[in-house]
Motif scaffolding. Sequence first.
Motif, PDB file in Angstrom:
ATOM      1  N   PHE A 220      18.183  72.339  46.367  1.00 40.00           N
ATOM      2  CA  PHE A 220      16.571  72.363  45.982  1.00 40.00           C
ATOM      3  C   PHE A 220      16.429  73.139  44.392  1.00 40.00           C
ATOM      4  O   PHE A 220      17.434  73.673  44.187  1.00 40.00           O
ATOM      5  CB  PHE A 220      15.930  73.416  47.261  1.00 40.00           C
ATOM      6  CG  PHE A 220      16.642  72.691  48.927  1.00 40.00           C
ATOM      7  CD1 PHE A 220      16.170  71.632  49.108  1.00 40.00           C
ATOM      8  CD2 PHE A 220      16.878  73.668  49.483  1.00 40.00           C
ATOM      9  CE1 PHE A 220      16.250  71.341  50.293  1.00 40.00           C
ATOM     10  CE2 PHE A 220      17.385  73.078  50.879  1.00 40.00           C
ATOM     11  CZ  PHE A 220      17.102  71.975  51.050  1.00 40.00           C
ATOM     12  N   PHE A 221      15.024  72.773  44.105  1.00 40.60           N
ATOM     13  CA  PHE A 221      15.316  73.710  43.578  1.00 40.60           C
ATOM     14  C   PHE A 221      13.691  74.391  43.585  1.00 40.60           C
ATOM     15  O   PHE A 221      12.707  74.130  43.940  1.00 40.60           O
ATOM     16  CB  PHE A 221      14.469  72.847  41.562  1.00 40.60           C
ATOM     17  CG  PHE A 221      13.614  72.025  41.546  1.00 40.60           C
ATOM     18  CD1 PHE A 221      13.774  70.450  42.264  1.00 40.60           C
ATOM     19  CD2 PHE A 221      12.407  71.970  41.242  1.00 40.60           C
ATOM     20  CE1 PHE A 221      12.676  70.018  42.671  1.00 40.60           C
ATOM     21  CE2 PHE A 221      11.526  71.615  40.916  1.00 40.60           C
ATOM     22  CZ  PHE A 221      11.648  70.292  42.153  1.00 40.60           C
ATOM     23  N   GLY A 290      10.689  71.546  44.529  1.00 39.37           N
ATOM     24  CA  GLY A 290      11.432  70.840  45.631  1.00 39.37           C
ATOM     25  C   GLY A 290      12.947  70.296  45.658  1.00 39.37           C
ATOM     26  O   GLY A 290      13.803  71.354  45.782  1.00 39.37           O
ATOM     27  N   THR A 291      13.185  68.836  45.719  1.00 40.56           N
ATOM     28  CA  THR A 291      14.605  68.825  45.967  1.00 40.56           C
ATOM     29  C   THR A 291      15.470  67.161  45.310  1.00 40.56           C
ATOM     30  O   THR A 291      14.668  66.995  44.528  1.00 40.56           O
ATOM     31  CB  THR A 291      14.940  67.942  47.324  1.00 40.56           C
ATOM     32  OG1 THR A 291      16.299  67.708  47.607  1.00 40.56           O
ATOM     33  CG2 THR A 291      13.681  66.889  48.245  1.00 40.56           C
ATOM     34  N   VAL A 307      15.917  68.797  35.173  1.00 47.63           N
ATOM     35  CA  VAL A 307      14.762  69.058  36.115  1.00 47.63           C
ATOM     36  C   VAL A 307      14.325  70.881  34.889  1.00 47.63           C
ATOM     37  O   VAL A 307      13.212  70.928  34.828  1.00 47.63           O
ATOM     38  CB  VAL A 307      15.117  69.037  37.412  1.00 47.63           C
ATOM     39  CG1 VAL A 307      13.955  70.971  37.927  1.00 47.63           C
ATOM     40  CG2 VAL A 307      14.695  68.288  37.656  1.00 47.63           C
ATOM     41  N   LYS A 308      15.468  71.561  34.581  1.00 50.98           N
ATOM     42  CA  LYS A 308      14.683  73.170  34.311  1.00 50.98           C
ATOM     43  C   LYS A 308      14.091  72.826  32.532  1.00 50.98           C
ATOM     44  O   LYS A 308      13.287  72.911  32.282  1.00 50.98           O
ATOM     45  CB  LYS A 308      16.119  73.555  34.122  1.00 50.98           C
ATOM     46  CG  LYS A 308      16.836  74.744  33.994  1.00 50.98           C
ATOM     47  CD  LYS A 308      17.774  75.379  34.246  1.00 50.98           C
ATOM     48  CE  LYS A 308      17.464  77.013  33.741  1.00 50.98           C
ATOM     49  NZ  LYS A 308      17.292  77.432  32.339  1.00 50.98           N
ATOM     50  N   GLU A 309      14.614  71.486  31.865  1.00 42.47           N
ATOM     51  CA  GLU A 309      14.586  71.761  30.504  1.00 42.47           C
ATOM     52  C   GLU A 309      12.866  71.085  30.805  1.00 42.47           C
ATOM     53  O   GLU A 309      12.561  70.953  29.911  1.00 42.47           O
ATOM     54  CB  GLU A 309      15.369  70.623  29.868  1.00 42.47           C
ATOM     55  CG  GLU A 309      16.493  71.456  29.014  1.00 42.47           C
ATOM     56  CD  GLU A 309      17.552  70.578  29.069  1.00 42.47           C
ATOM     57  OE1 GLU A 309      18.010  71.040  28.491  1.00 42.47           O
ATOM     58  OE2 GLU A 309      17.395  69.377  28.589  1.00 42.47           O
ATOM     59  N   VAL A 310      12.213  70.131  31.884  1.00 40.65           N
ATOM     60  CA  VAL A 310      11.439  69.550  31.402  1.00 40.65           C
ATOM     61  C   VAL A 310      10.109  70.257  32.126  1.00 40.65           C
ATOM     62  O   VAL A 310       8.989  70.802  31.371  1.00 40.65           O
ATOM     63  CB  VAL A 310      11.131  67.848  32.570  1.00 40.65           C
ATOM     64  CG1 VAL A 310       9.757  67.945  32.794  1.00 40.65           C
ATOM     65  CG2 VAL A 310      12.235  67.189  31.731  1.00 40.65           C
ATOM     66  N   ILE A 311      10.891  71.106  33.230  1.00 42.37           N
ATOM     67  CA  ILE A 311       9.548  72.515  34.145  1.00 42.37           C
ATOM     68  C   ILE A 311       9.494  73.333  32.367  1.00 42.37           C
ATOM     69  O   ILE A 311       8.414  74.135  32.060  1.00 42.37           O
ATOM     70  CB  ILE A 311       9.976  73.232  34.769  1.00 42.37           C
ATOM     71  CG1 ILE A 311       9.843  72.118  36.128  1.00 42.37           C
ATOM     72  CG2 ILE A 311       9.218  73.938  34.656  1.00 42.37           C
ATOM     73  CD1 ILE A 311      11.036  72.416  37.330  1.00 42.37           C
ATOM     74  N   GLU A 312      10.509  73.959  31.676  1.00 42.28           N
ATOM     75  CA  GLU A 312      10.263  74.749  30.828  1.00 42.28           C
ATOM     76  C   GLU A 312       9.709  74.268  29.251  1.00 42.28           C
ATOM     77  O   GLU A 312       8.001  75.278  29.183  1.00 42.28           O
ATOM     78  CB  GLU A 312      11.424  75.525  30.630  1.00 42.28           C
ATOM     79  CG  GLU A 312      12.463  75.921  31.224  1.00 42.28           C
ATOM     80  CD  GLU A 312      13.795  76.530  30.701  1.00 42.28           C
ATOM     81  OE1 GLU A 312      14.155  77.370  31.878  1.00 42.28           O
ATOM     82  OE2 GLU A 312      14.508  76.177  29.814  1.00 42.28           O
ATOM     83  N   GLY A 313       9.524  72.651  29.183  1.00 45.23           N
ATOM     84  CA  GLY A 313       9.066  72.340  28.147  1.00 45.23           C
ATOM     85  C   GLY A 313       8.138  72.130  28.644  1.00 45.23           C
ATOM     86  O   GLY A 313       7.138  72.925  27.464  1.00 45.23           O
ATOM     87  N   VAL A 324      12.707  78.047  36.360  1.00 44.60           N
ATOM     88  CA  VAL A 324      13.144  77.415  37.513  1.00 44.60           C
ATOM     89  C   VAL A 324      14.575  78.235  37.840  1.00 44.60           C
ATOM     90  O   VAL A 324      15.845  78.718  37.437  1.00 44.60           O
ATOM     91  CB  VAL A 324      13.876  76.268  36.846  1.00 44.60           C
ATOM     92  CG1 VAL A 324      13.942  75.054  37.584  1.00 44.60           C
ATOM     93  CG2 VAL A 324      12.668  75.647  35.916  1.00 44.60           C
ATOM     94  N   ASP A 325      14.626  78.017  39.319  1.00 48.35           N
ATOM     95  CA  ASP A 325      15.335  78.606  40.837  1.00 48.35           C
ATOM     96  C   ASP A 325      16.192  77.960  41.171  1.00 48.35           C
ATOM     97  O   ASP A 325      15.076  77.096  42.089  1.00 48.35           O
ATOM     98  CB  ASP A 325      14.675  80.032  41.231  1.00 48.35           C
ATOM     99  CG  ASP A 325      15.942  80.572  41.905  1.00 48.35           C
ATOM    100  OD1 ASP A 325      16.794  79.908  42.073  1.00 48.35           O
ATOM    101  OD2 ASP A 325      15.740  81.709  42.862  1.00 48.35           O
ATOM    102  N   MET A 326      17.440  77.265  40.618  1.00 50.23           N
ATOM    103  CA  MET A 326      18.259  76.313  41.374  1.00 50.23           C
ATOM    104  C   MET A 326      18.283  76.671  43.138  1.00 50.23           C
ATOM    105  O   MET A 326      18.509  75.823  44.549  1.00 50.23           O
ATOM    106  CB  MET A 326      19.233  75.554  41.187  1.00 50.23           C
ATOM    107  CG  MET A 326      18.694  75.005  39.816  1.00 50.23           C
ATOM    108  SD  MET A 326      18.188  73.011  40.505  1.00 50.23           S
ATOM    109  CE  MET A 326      17.103  72.795  39.104  1.00 50.23           C
TER     110      MET A 326
END
Length: 435
Positions: A220-221, A290-291, A307-313, A324-326
């Motif tokens: 999940f994230f 989401g997942t 996912v982390k890179e895209v959300i932060e970017g 982002v928290d996994m």
Amino acid sequence: MVKLLISHSFGILLLLLLLPVFLPSSVQIVYEDEDYGAQLLSSAKQDTDWLISIRRKLHENPELCFQEHNTSALIRNQLHKLGISYTYPLAHTGFVAQIGTGSPPIVALRADMDALPLQELVEWEHKSKRDGVMHGCGHDAHTTMLLGAAKLLNQRKDHLKGTVRLIFQPAEEGGAGASYMIKEGALGGAEAIFGMHIDTSLPTGSIATLSGPMLAATCFFAARIEGKGGHAAEPHNSVDPVLAASSTVLALQQLISRELDPLQSQVLSVTYVRGGEAFNVISPYVELGGTLRSLTTQGLQHLQQRVKEVIEGQAAVHRCKGSVDMKEHEFPAYPATINDETLNSFVNEVGSLLLGAERVKESKKVMAGEDFAFYQQKIPGVMFGIGIRNEGIGAIHSPHSPYFFLDEDALPIGAALHTALAELYLNQHQTPITV
Ligand SMILES: *[C@@H]1O[C@H](CO)[C@@H](O)[C@H](O)[C@H]1NC(C)=O
């Protein structure tokens, strides 16, 4: 002539007596006799009423992840009555029963005990007595089948050529119960493991299995996009996280469509977006999550990174701050469920022996997760589907549906399959006697 015949057959007899000494018995399944499958199934079916009553008690009293106290006690009480020893507790509510010689080879069988946070909508006599909690994934049946196998194996323990460890674990639904069971020693030297999951697409009396990846690695994230709140009439004095979140959701979908080999399988679902309350106020932040799923464990790790890179970017592009928290703490990532090729052939053979070859199907791959995968990271194993579909009684709804209902005729079949897998595995894996 008569004399010759006698000496000839004596020679054959001698050869037959010597043969097992020279041939490792792992060449093929060693049946106790020709009716092995039919006899085992018939023994299991004698326990049907008992199995149904246990399963119904579990179904009426479902318990969530790591809270399976009464479930655990009920099954341990039955083991106690049967004179089967077990180790408790492991991973809070889990336990491991052991039957056999106490020596290698050791084979493990596994069941999961937890229920789902789901309101049962099936109106029947044994409906869940707990509001908002339901055995909607068949773990009550898994647990009952393994208890049934414990009884059968115990009846036949004098013939067991090794040791069977019956693993009753908590918290399959997201809690990674298996990983804690392993840390606390549940496998105990086992060299192979088998698990079953009910399958609503398969009629009762059939199974489905597959070699290689069968279920997904999952996680999940949860993300938070921080902007700056303000009056909606003055967007230039705010930093709008709703716009940033919108771009983020779209950009995330491009990871699957543009970065993944089209022949690979991954899923990225954003399942919630929360932010803002008023018509005329720009929200200071938005939360979304989401997942992620992948048929390989490595693929999931790579996807998590992207996912982390895209959300932060994407947050940065919109002058926001993304984090982002996994959720690894609450919901550890599950590895992919990958069935061992050799053991999968063995499951096919044993399934054919008990049910007939025409009732052993090839399983479909599904992007659901299963914490059985943690055991498979340690030792070879197979997770396969056991049919519970019966249109006549409404056993047609998928797991996690509030209408989920299963055909209890599958209970003795599951118990017999577990028993045969363990018994025949041990027969096959005797250390050859060297002369
Ligand atoms: C567990 O059993 C006890 C004693 O029978 C009962 O009071 C309790 O409500 C049960 N808990 C659940 C979650 O069903």
